[in-house]
Write an enzyme that holds these catalytic residues in place. Sequence first.
Site, PDB file in Angstrom:
ATOM      1  N   HIS A 270     -44.681  20.906  56.778  1.00 18.95           N
ATOM      2  CA  HIS A 270     -44.455  20.431  58.176  1.00 18.95           C
ATOM      3  C   HIS A 270     -45.555  21.230  59.337  1.00 18.95           C
ATOM      4  CE1 HIS A 270     -41.366  17.743  56.968  1.00 18.95           C
ATOM      5  NE2 HIS A 270     -40.549  18.952  56.596  1.00 18.95           N
ATOM      6  N   ASP A 321     -41.478  13.592  51.597  1.00 18.71           N
ATOM      7  CA  ASP A 321     -40.319  14.248  51.957  1.00 18.71           C
ATOM      8  C   ASP A 321     -38.988  13.570  51.818  1.00 18.71           C
ATOM      9  OD1 ASP A 321     -38.753  15.968  53.205  1.00 18.71           O
ATOM     10  OD2 ASP A 321     -39.558  15.953  55.214  1.00 18.71           O
TER      11      ASP A 321
HETATM   12 ZN   LIG Z   1     -38.181  19.017  53.106  1.00 19.25          ZN
END
Ligand SMILES: [Zn+2]
Length: 448
Positions: A270, A321
Amino acid sequence: MSLTAQTYWAEHALLDTGVEPGVVIETAADGRITAVRRGTPAPPPGAVSLRGITLPGLANAHSHAFHRALRGATQAGEGTFWTWREVMYRVADRLTPDNYFALARAAYAEMALAGITSVGEFHYVHHLAGGARYDNPNAMGEALIAAAAEAGIRITLLDTCYLSSGFGAEPDKHQRRFSDGTAERWAERVSALKGDDNTRIGAAVHSVRAVPAEQLGTVAAWAQERDAPLHVHLSEQTAENDACVEAHGFTPTALLAHHGVLGPRTTAVHATHLTPGDIRLLGHSGTGVCMCPTTERDLADGIGPAPALQEAGSPLSLGSDSHAVIDLFEEARAMELNERLRSRTRGHWSSAALLRAASADGHAALGWDGAGSISPGALADFTTVALDSVRTAGPPPALAAETAVFAATNADVRDTVVGGRHIVRDGNHQLVADVAVELARAIAAVRD
Ligand SMILES: [Zn+2]
Protein backbone atom coordinates in the site's frame (compact mmCIF):
# COMPACT_ATOMS: atom_id res chain seq x y z
CA MET A 1 6.86 -29.35 -11.63
CA SER A 2 6.82 -29.83 -15.41
CA LEU A 3 6.49 -33.36 -16.66
CA THR A 4 7.89 -33.24 -20.19
CA ALA A 5 9.55 -30.84 -22.60
CA GLN A 6 7.05 -28.91 -24.72
CA THR A 7 7.18 -26.56 -27.67
CA TYR A 8 4.80 -23.60 -27.76
CA TRP A 9 4.19 -21.28 -30.68
CA ALA A 10 2.98 -17.78 -29.85
CA GLU A 11 1.14 -15.89 -32.56
CA HIS A 12 2.60 -12.75 -30.94
CA ALA A 13 4.80 -12.53 -27.87
CA LEU A 14 6.03 -9.71 -25.65
CA LEU A 15 9.78 -10.30 -25.48
CA ASP A 16 12.28 -8.09 -23.67
CA THR A 17 12.70 -6.20 -26.96
CA GLY A 18 8.96 -5.62 -27.56
CA VAL A 19 6.10 -7.35 -29.35
CA GLU A 20 7.24 -9.92 -31.93
CA PRO A 21 5.10 -11.98 -34.35
CA GLY A 22 5.51 -15.77 -34.63
CA VAL A 23 7.63 -16.83 -31.67
CA VAL A 24 8.57 -20.41 -30.79
CA ILE A 25 9.09 -21.02 -27.06
CA GLU A 26 10.80 -24.29 -26.13
CA THR A 27 10.41 -25.49 -22.55
CA ALA A 28 12.28 -28.27 -20.79
CA ALA A 29 11.21 -30.83 -18.24
CA ASP A 30 12.83 -28.73 -15.49
CA GLY A 31 10.19 -26.05 -16.09
CA ARG A 32 12.45 -23.48 -17.76
CA ILE A 33 12.54 -21.92 -21.20
CA THR A 34 15.40 -23.37 -23.22
CA ALA A 35 15.00 -21.48 -26.51
CA VAL A 36 13.04 -18.58 -28.00
CA ARG A 37 12.93 -18.27 -31.81
CA ARG A 38 11.41 -15.30 -33.57
CA GLY A 39 10.15 -14.99 -37.11
CA THR A 40 8.32 -18.32 -37.27
CA PRO A 41 5.09 -17.50 -39.08
CA ALA A 42 3.33 -20.82 -38.48
CA PRO A 43 3.38 -23.35 -35.62
CA PRO A 44 6.02 -26.06 -36.11
CA PRO A 45 4.73 -29.66 -36.06
CA GLY A 46 3.85 -30.76 -32.54
CA ALA A 47 3.85 -27.24 -31.13
CA VAL A 48 0.98 -25.98 -28.97
CA SER A 49 -0.49 -22.84 -30.55
CA LEU A 50 -1.08 -19.80 -28.39
CA ARG A 51 -3.30 -17.36 -30.32
CA GLY A 52 -3.17 -13.72 -29.24
CA ILE A 53 -0.38 -11.94 -27.37
CA THR A 54 1.71 -14.09 -25.04
CA LEU A 55 3.03 -12.16 -22.05
CA PRO A 56 5.30 -13.18 -19.19
CA GLY A 57 3.13 -14.76 -16.48
CA LEU A 58 1.54 -12.26 -14.10
CA ALA A 59 2.49 -11.99 -10.43
CA ASN A 60 -0.17 -11.28 -7.83
CA ALA A 61 2.15 -9.94 -5.17
CA HIS A 62 -0.42 -9.43 -2.41
CA SER A 63 -3.28 -11.81 -1.65
CA HIS A 64 -5.40 -12.79 1.32
CA ALA A 65 -7.13 -15.80 -0.21
CA PHE A 66 -10.05 -15.87 2.23
CA HIS A 67 -11.08 -12.32 1.36
CA ARG A 68 -12.44 -13.81 -1.87
CA ALA A 69 -15.41 -14.88 0.26
CA LEU A 70 -16.25 -11.20 0.91
CA ARG A 71 -16.78 -10.20 -2.72
CA GLY A 72 -20.07 -8.38 -3.05
CA ALA A 73 -20.68 -8.29 0.71
CA THR A 74 -18.00 -5.63 1.12
CA GLN A 75 -19.59 -3.47 -1.52
CA ALA A 76 -23.10 -3.44 -0.01
CA GLY A 77 -23.87 -0.23 1.86
CA GLU A 78 -21.32 2.24 3.16
CA GLY A 79 -18.87 1.77 6.00
CA THR A 80 -15.13 2.32 6.36
CA PHE A 81 -11.97 0.24 6.27
CA TRP A 82 -12.61 -0.56 9.92
CA THR A 83 -16.22 -1.72 9.46
CA TRP A 84 -15.06 -3.81 6.47
CA ARG A 85 -12.53 -5.38 8.80
CA GLU A 86 -15.31 -6.55 11.14
CA VAL A 87 -17.04 -8.38 8.27
CA MET A 88 -13.70 -9.85 7.22
CA TYR A 89 -13.02 -11.12 10.74
CA ARG A 90 -16.36 -12.99 10.81
CA VAL A 91 -15.21 -15.02 7.81
CA ALA A 92 -11.76 -15.54 9.34
CA ASP A 93 -13.45 -17.01 12.43
CA ARG A 94 -14.95 -19.81 10.34
CA LEU A 95 -11.84 -20.97 8.53
CA THR A 96 -10.49 -24.50 9.05
CA PRO A 97 -7.60 -26.16 7.23
CA ASP A 98 -10.12 -28.10 5.10
CA ASN A 99 -12.47 -25.29 4.14
CA TYR A 100 -9.57 -22.87 3.67
CA PHE A 101 -7.89 -25.35 1.34
CA ALA A 102 -11.05 -25.55 -0.79
CA LEU A 103 -11.52 -21.77 -0.85
CA ALA A 104 -7.88 -21.03 -1.66
CA ARG A 105 -7.74 -23.71 -4.34
CA ALA A 106 -10.73 -22.12 -6.07
CA ALA A 107 -9.37 -18.57 -5.64
CA TYR A 108 -5.96 -19.60 -6.99
CA ALA A 109 -7.66 -21.35 -9.91
CA GLU A 110 -9.44 -18.05 -10.60
CA MET A 111 -5.99 -16.43 -10.58
CA ALA A 112 -4.65 -18.95 -13.11
CA LEU A 113 -7.64 -18.14 -15.34
CA ALA A 114 -6.61 -14.47 -15.03
CA GLY A 115 -3.06 -15.17 -16.24
CA ILE A 116 -1.46 -15.17 -12.79
CA THR A 117 1.41 -17.63 -12.42
CA SER A 118 2.60 -16.75 -8.91
CA VAL A 119 0.83 -15.45 -5.83
CA GLY A 120 2.17 -13.84 -2.68
CA GLU A 121 -0.11 -15.10 0.07
CA PHE A 122 0.06 -12.79 3.08
CA HIS A 123 -1.10 -15.40 5.54
CA TYR A 124 -1.99 -14.76 9.16
CA VAL A 125 -4.85 -17.15 10.10
CA HIS A 126 -2.50 -19.60 11.77
CA HIS A 127 -4.27 -21.18 14.75
CA LEU A 128 -7.67 -22.43 15.89
CA ALA A 129 -10.33 -19.80 16.53
CA GLY A 130 -9.56 -18.70 20.11
CA GLY A 131 -5.83 -19.19 19.64
CA ALA A 132 -5.06 -22.86 20.44
CA ARG A 133 -2.59 -24.51 18.09
CA TYR A 134 -3.48 -27.21 15.59
CA ASP A 135 -1.73 -30.57 16.12
CA ASN A 136 0.33 -29.51 13.13
CA PRO A 137 0.95 -25.83 13.95
CA ASN A 138 1.40 -25.09 10.22
CA ALA A 139 -1.81 -26.83 9.13
CA MET A 140 -3.28 -23.63 7.69
CA GLY A 141 -0.15 -22.55 5.81
CA GLU A 142 0.33 -26.03 4.41
CA ALA A 143 -3.31 -26.02 3.25
CA LEU A 144 -2.54 -22.87 1.24
CA ILE A 145 0.62 -24.40 -0.24
CA ALA A 146 -1.36 -27.50 -1.27
CA ALA A 147 -4.13 -25.30 -2.71
CA ALA A 148 -1.70 -23.46 -4.97
CA ALA A 149 -0.16 -26.74 -6.14
CA GLU A 150 -3.59 -28.11 -7.04
CA ALA A 151 -4.52 -24.88 -8.84
CA GLY A 152 -1.25 -25.06 -10.78
CA ILE A 153 0.30 -21.72 -9.75
CA ARG A 154 3.39 -20.88 -7.72
CA ILE A 155 3.00 -19.58 -4.18
CA THR A 156 5.20 -17.55 -1.92
CA LEU A 157 3.72 -18.13 1.51
CA LEU A 158 4.39 -14.89 3.35
CA ASP A 159 3.86 -16.26 6.82
CA THR A 160 2.76 -13.28 8.84
CA CYS A 161 3.71 -12.28 12.35
CA TYR A 162 0.62 -10.80 14.00
CA LEU A 163 0.83 -10.39 17.78
CA SER A 164 -1.13 -7.35 18.86
CA SER A 165 -4.39 -5.51 18.20
CA GLY A 166 -2.45 -2.26 18.25
CA PHE A 167 0.90 -1.07 19.56
CA GLY A 168 1.28 -3.68 22.28
CA ALA A 169 -2.41 -4.24 23.15
CA GLU A 170 -3.50 -7.88 23.47
CA PRO A 171 -5.07 -9.43 20.37
CA ASP A 172 -8.87 -9.16 20.38
CA LYS A 173 -11.12 -12.23 20.22
CA HIS A 174 -10.87 -12.49 16.41
CA GLN A 175 -7.15 -11.88 16.33
CA ARG A 176 -6.15 -14.60 18.83
CA ARG A 177 -5.89 -17.16 16.10
CA PHE A 178 -3.43 -14.92 14.27
CA SER A 179 -0.98 -14.68 17.14
CA ASP A 180 1.98 -16.89 18.03
CA GLY A 181 2.43 -14.92 21.28
CA THR A 182 5.91 -13.63 20.48
CA ALA A 183 8.00 -13.11 17.35
CA GLU A 184 10.37 -15.82 18.58
CA ARG A 185 7.56 -18.34 18.73
CA TRP A 186 6.43 -17.16 15.29
CA ALA A 187 9.97 -17.79 13.97
CA GLU A 188 10.08 -21.24 15.55
CA ARG A 189 6.81 -22.27 13.88
CA VAL A 190 7.66 -20.78 10.47
CA SER A 191 11.07 -22.45 10.44
CA ALA A 192 9.30 -25.81 10.08
CA LEU A 193 7.71 -24.80 6.73
CA LYS A 194 9.43 -26.10 3.62
CA GLY A 195 9.62 -24.65 0.12
CA ASP A 196 9.83 -26.64 -3.12
CA ASP A 197 9.85 -26.04 -6.89
CA ASN A 198 6.38 -24.52 -6.61
CA THR A 199 6.72 -22.88 -3.21
CA ARG A 200 8.79 -20.21 -1.50
CA ILE A 201 8.54 -19.46 2.19
CA GLY A 202 8.74 -15.78 3.06
CA ALA A 203 7.97 -13.65 6.08
CA ALA A 204 5.62 -10.77 6.79
CA VAL A 205 5.11 -8.20 9.49
CA HIS A 206 1.38 -7.65 9.48
CA SER A 207 1.83 -3.95 10.27
CA VAL A 208 3.40 -1.70 12.87
CA ARG A 209 0.09 -2.02 14.74
CA ALA A 210 0.34 -5.79 15.01
CA VAL A 211 4.01 -6.40 15.86
CA PRO A 212 5.48 -4.57 18.88
CA ALA A 213 8.47 -2.45 17.86
CA GLU A 214 11.00 -4.39 19.94
CA GLN A 215 10.02 -7.61 18.12
CA LEU A 216 10.26 -6.28 14.55
CA GLY A 217 13.96 -7.14 14.42
CA THR A 218 13.27 -10.82 15.11
CA VAL A 219 11.12 -11.10 12.00
CA ALA A 220 13.60 -9.12 9.90
CA ALA A 221 16.49 -11.32 11.07
CA TRP A 222 14.58 -14.52 10.25
CA ALA A 223 14.09 -13.30 6.65
CA GLN A 224 17.64 -12.04 6.33
CA GLU A 225 19.17 -15.32 7.49
CA ARG A 226 17.24 -17.14 4.77
CA ASP A 227 17.49 -14.47 2.08
CA ALA A 228 13.67 -14.68 2.04
CA PRO A 229 11.14 -12.05 0.96
CA LEU A 230 9.75 -9.89 3.78
CA HIS A 231 6.47 -8.05 3.30
CA VAL A 232 4.65 -5.52 5.49
CA HIS A 233 1.40 -3.57 5.28
CA LEU A 234 2.43 0.07 5.49
CA SER A 235 0.46 3.27 6.08
CA GLU A 236 -2.76 2.19 4.39
CA GLN A 237 -4.68 4.29 6.89
CA THR A 238 -3.85 7.69 8.39
CA ALA A 239 -5.16 6.39 11.74
CA GLU A 240 -2.26 3.92 11.80
CA ASN A 241 0.21 6.71 11.13
CA ASP A 242 -1.25 8.87 13.91
CA ALA A 243 -1.20 6.02 16.44
CA CYS A 244 2.38 5.08 15.50
CA VAL A 245 3.63 8.65 15.91
CA GLU A 246 1.85 8.84 19.24
CA ALA A 247 3.27 5.52 20.49
CA HIS A 248 6.82 5.84 19.15
CA GLY A 249 7.42 9.36 17.90
CA PHE A 250 8.14 7.93 14.44
CA THR A 251 6.12 7.36 11.30
CA PRO A 252 5.56 3.66 10.52
CA THR A 253 8.19 3.82 7.75
CA ALA A 254 10.78 5.37 10.07
CA LEU A 255 9.98 2.79 12.74
CA LEU A 256 10.50 -0.05 10.26
CA ALA A 257 13.76 1.51 9.06
CA HIS A 258 14.96 1.86 12.64
CA HIS A 259 14.38 -1.86 13.29
CA GLY A 260 16.03 -3.17 10.12
CA VAL A 261 12.86 -4.12 8.27
CA LEU A 262 13.53 -2.13 5.07
CA GLY A 263 15.82 -3.26 2.24
CA PRO A 264 15.83 -4.80 -1.24
CA ARG A 265 14.18 -8.07 -0.12
CA THR A 266 11.38 -6.13 1.57
CA THR A 267 8.08 -5.09 0.00
CA ALA A 268 5.87 -2.46 1.61
CA VAL A 269 2.22 -3.05 0.72
CA HIS A 270 0.00 0.00 0.00
CA ALA A 271 2.38 2.77 1.19
CA THR A 272 -0.53 5.17 0.73
CA HIS A 273 0.01 7.95 3.26
CA LEU A 274 3.71 8.81 3.32
CA THR A 275 5.82 11.83 4.18
CA PRO A 276 8.63 12.94 1.82
CA GLY A 277 11.05 11.47 4.38
CA ASP A 278 9.22 8.12 4.26
CA ILE A 279 9.53 8.06 0.46
CA ARG A 280 13.28 8.65 0.73
CA LEU A 281 13.70 5.90 3.33
CA LEU A 282 11.82 3.40 1.18
CA GLY A 283 13.47 4.36 -2.11
CA HIS A 284 17.03 4.72 -0.87
CA SER A 285 16.88 1.35 0.89
CA GLY A 286 15.64 -0.31 -2.31
CA THR A 287 12.46 -1.44 -0.57
CA GLY A 288 9.81 -2.49 -3.09
CA VAL A 289 6.25 -1.20 -2.96
CA CYS A 290 3.18 -3.26 -3.84
CA MET A 291 0.23 -1.16 -4.92
CA CYS A 292 -3.25 -2.70 -4.69
CA PRO A 293 -5.34 -0.11 -6.54
CA THR A 294 -8.63 -2.02 -6.81
CA THR A 295 -8.64 -2.69 -3.07
CA GLU A 296 -7.40 0.77 -2.14
CA ARG A 297 -10.19 2.39 -4.12
CA ASP A 298 -12.78 -0.08 -2.82
CA LEU A 299 -11.85 0.74 0.77
CA ALA A 300 -11.48 4.47 0.05
CA ASP A 301 -7.88 4.36 1.30
CA GLY A 302 -6.45 7.01 -1.01
CA ILE A 303 -3.85 7.01 -3.79
CA GLY A 304 -0.27 6.17 -2.88
CA PRO A 305 2.64 8.19 -4.34
CA ALA A 306 3.78 5.47 -6.76
CA PRO A 307 5.72 7.69 -9.21
CA ALA A 308 7.68 9.37 -6.41
CA LEU A 309 8.45 6.00 -4.82
CA GLN A 310 9.70 4.58 -8.09
CA GLU A 311 11.80 7.64 -8.74
CA ALA A 312 13.30 7.36 -5.27
CA GLY A 313 14.38 3.76 -6.01
CA SER A 314 11.46 1.48 -5.08
CA PRO A 315 10.50 -1.20 -7.63
CA LEU A 316 6.71 -1.41 -7.97
CA SER A 317 4.57 -4.54 -7.90
CA LEU A 318 0.80 -5.11 -7.93
CA GLY A 319 -1.64 -7.20 -5.91
CA SER A 320 -5.36 -7.94 -5.81
CA ASP A 321 -5.25 -8.01 -1.99
CA SER A 322 -8.94 -8.21 -0.94
CA HIS A 323 -9.94 -9.71 -4.33
CA ALA A 324 -12.68 -7.18 -5.00
CA VAL A 325 -11.67 -8.31 -8.48
CA ILE A 326 -8.81 -10.58 -9.56
CA ASP A 327 -7.53 -8.84 -12.66
CA LEU A 328 -3.91 -7.70 -12.90
CA PHE A 329 -4.66 -5.70 -16.06
CA GLU A 330 -7.13 -3.67 -14.03
CA GLU A 331 -4.55 -3.19 -11.24
CA ALA A 332 -1.93 -2.07 -13.76
CA ARG A 333 -4.08 0.43 -15.59
CA ALA A 334 -5.57 1.69 -12.33
CA MET A 335 -2.11 2.66 -11.09
CA GLU A 336 -1.59 4.81 -14.19
CA LEU A 337 -5.15 6.14 -14.37
CA ASN A 338 -5.26 7.06 -10.67
CA GLU A 339 -2.16 9.11 -11.21
CA ARG A 340 -3.68 10.81 -14.26
CA LEU A 341 -6.70 11.88 -12.25
CA ARG A 342 -4.58 13.14 -9.42
CA SER A 343 -2.00 14.97 -11.54
CA ARG A 344 -4.12 15.83 -14.60
CA THR A 345 -1.20 14.66 -16.76
CA ARG A 346 -0.88 11.42 -18.77
CA GLY A 347 1.82 8.88 -19.42
CA HIS A 348 3.40 8.16 -16.03
CA TRP A 349 4.24 4.61 -17.09
CA SER A 350 4.44 2.92 -20.49
CA SER A 351 2.41 -0.24 -21.03
CA ALA A 352 5.67 -2.20 -20.89
CA ALA A 353 6.50 -0.64 -17.51
CA LEU A 354 3.04 -1.43 -16.18
CA LEU A 355 3.40 -5.03 -17.35
CA ARG A 356 6.81 -5.20 -15.69
CA ALA A 357 5.14 -4.21 -12.38
CA ALA A 358 2.46 -6.86 -13.03
CA SER A 359 5.08 -9.48 -13.84
CA ALA A 360 8.89 -9.41 -13.42
CA ASP A 361 9.01 -6.96 -10.52
CA GLY A 362 6.15 -8.77 -8.79
CA HIS A 363 7.82 -12.17 -9.17
CA ALA A 364 11.06 -10.69 -7.82
CA ALA A 365 9.17 -9.30 -4.81
CA LEU A 366 8.05 -12.89 -4.14
CA GLY A 367 11.51 -14.40 -4.50
CA TRP A 368 10.98 -15.81 -8.04
CA ASP A 369 13.87 -14.00 -9.65
CA GLY A 370 13.91 -16.13 -12.80
CA ALA A 371 10.32 -15.29 -13.80
CA GLY A 372 8.77 -12.45 -15.75
CA SER A 373 10.64 -12.70 -19.04
CA ILE A 374 10.13 -14.82 -22.13
CA SER A 375 13.80 -15.64 -22.66
CA PRO A 376 16.10 -18.66 -22.46
CA GLY A 377 16.82 -19.70 -18.88
CA ALA A 378 13.72 -18.02 -17.42
CA LEU A 379 10.98 -19.99 -15.70
CA ALA A 380 8.52 -21.15 -18.35
CA ASP A 381 5.66 -19.05 -16.95
CA PHE A 382 3.58 -17.16 -19.49
CA THR A 383 0.01 -16.28 -20.39
CA THR A 384 -1.81 -15.50 -23.60
CA VAL A 385 -4.39 -12.73 -24.04
CA ALA A 386 -6.88 -12.96 -26.90
CA LEU A 387 -6.66 -10.19 -29.48
CA ASP A 388 -9.93 -11.15 -31.15
CA SER A 389 -12.45 -10.62 -28.33
CA VAL A 390 -15.01 -7.80 -28.34
CA ARG A 391 -12.69 -5.88 -26.02
CA THR A 392 -9.42 -6.44 -27.83
CA ALA A 393 -10.29 -6.77 -31.54
CA GLY A 394 -9.15 -3.99 -33.86
CA PRO A 395 -5.81 -2.54 -32.72
CA PRO A 396 -2.78 -3.71 -34.76
CA PRO A 397 -0.59 -6.35 -33.09
CA ALA A 398 2.17 -3.78 -32.61
CA LEU A 399 -0.15 -2.20 -30.01
CA ALA A 400 -0.90 -5.52 -28.31
CA ALA A 401 0.76 -4.53 -25.02
CA GLU A 402 -1.27 -1.31 -24.88
CA THR A 403 -4.40 -3.26 -25.76
CA ALA A 404 -3.74 -5.80 -23.02
CA VAL A 405 -3.10 -3.19 -20.34
CA PHE A 406 -5.76 -0.64 -21.25
CA ALA A 407 -8.59 -2.72 -22.73
CA ALA A 408 -8.27 -6.41 -21.85
CA THR A 409 -9.76 -8.01 -18.76
CA ASN A 410 -9.17 -11.33 -17.04
CA ALA A 411 -11.89 -12.72 -19.35
CA ASP A 412 -9.52 -12.31 -22.31
CA VAL A 413 -6.91 -14.65 -20.84
CA ARG A 414 -6.89 -17.72 -23.02
CA ASP A 415 -3.88 -19.76 -21.90
CA THR A 416 -1.64 -19.90 -18.85
CA VAL A 417 1.54 -21.92 -18.67
CA VAL A 418 3.39 -22.43 -15.37
CA GLY A 419 6.74 -24.20 -15.31
CA GLY A 420 6.04 -25.40 -18.85
CA ARG A 421 2.70 -26.97 -17.85
CA HIS A 422 -0.37 -25.85 -19.74
CA ILE A 423 -2.61 -25.00 -16.76
CA VAL A 424 -5.23 -22.96 -18.60
CA ARG A 425 -6.03 -24.03 -22.15
CA ASP A 426 -8.38 -22.00 -24.32
CA GLY A 427 -9.94 -20.42 -21.22
CA ASN A 428 -10.44 -23.68 -19.37
CA HIS A 429 -8.59 -24.65 -16.22
CA GLN A 430 -7.03 -28.06 -16.75
CA LEU A 431 -6.79 -29.07 -13.07
CA VAL A 432 -9.98 -27.62 -11.55
CA ALA A 433 -12.98 -28.66 -13.62
CA ASP A 434 -15.47 -25.91 -12.82
CA VAL A 435 -13.85 -22.99 -11.03
CA ALA A 436 -17.09 -21.01 -10.63
CA VAL A 437 -18.87 -23.95 -8.99
CA GLU A 438 -15.88 -24.55 -6.70
CA LEU A 439 -15.84 -20.87 -5.70
CA ALA A 440 -19.57 -20.85 -4.93
CA ARG A 441 -19.35 -24.01 -2.86
CA ALA A 442 -16.24 -22.95 -0.95
CA ILE A 443 -17.61 -19.49 -0.20
CA ALA A 444 -21.00 -20.83 0.97
CA ALA A 445 -19.09 -22.94 3.50
CA VAL A 446 -17.48 -19.93 5.22
CA ARG A 447 -20.11 -17.17 4.91
CA ASP A 448 -22.76 -16.24 7.54
ZN1 LIG B 1 -3.37 -6.89 2.69
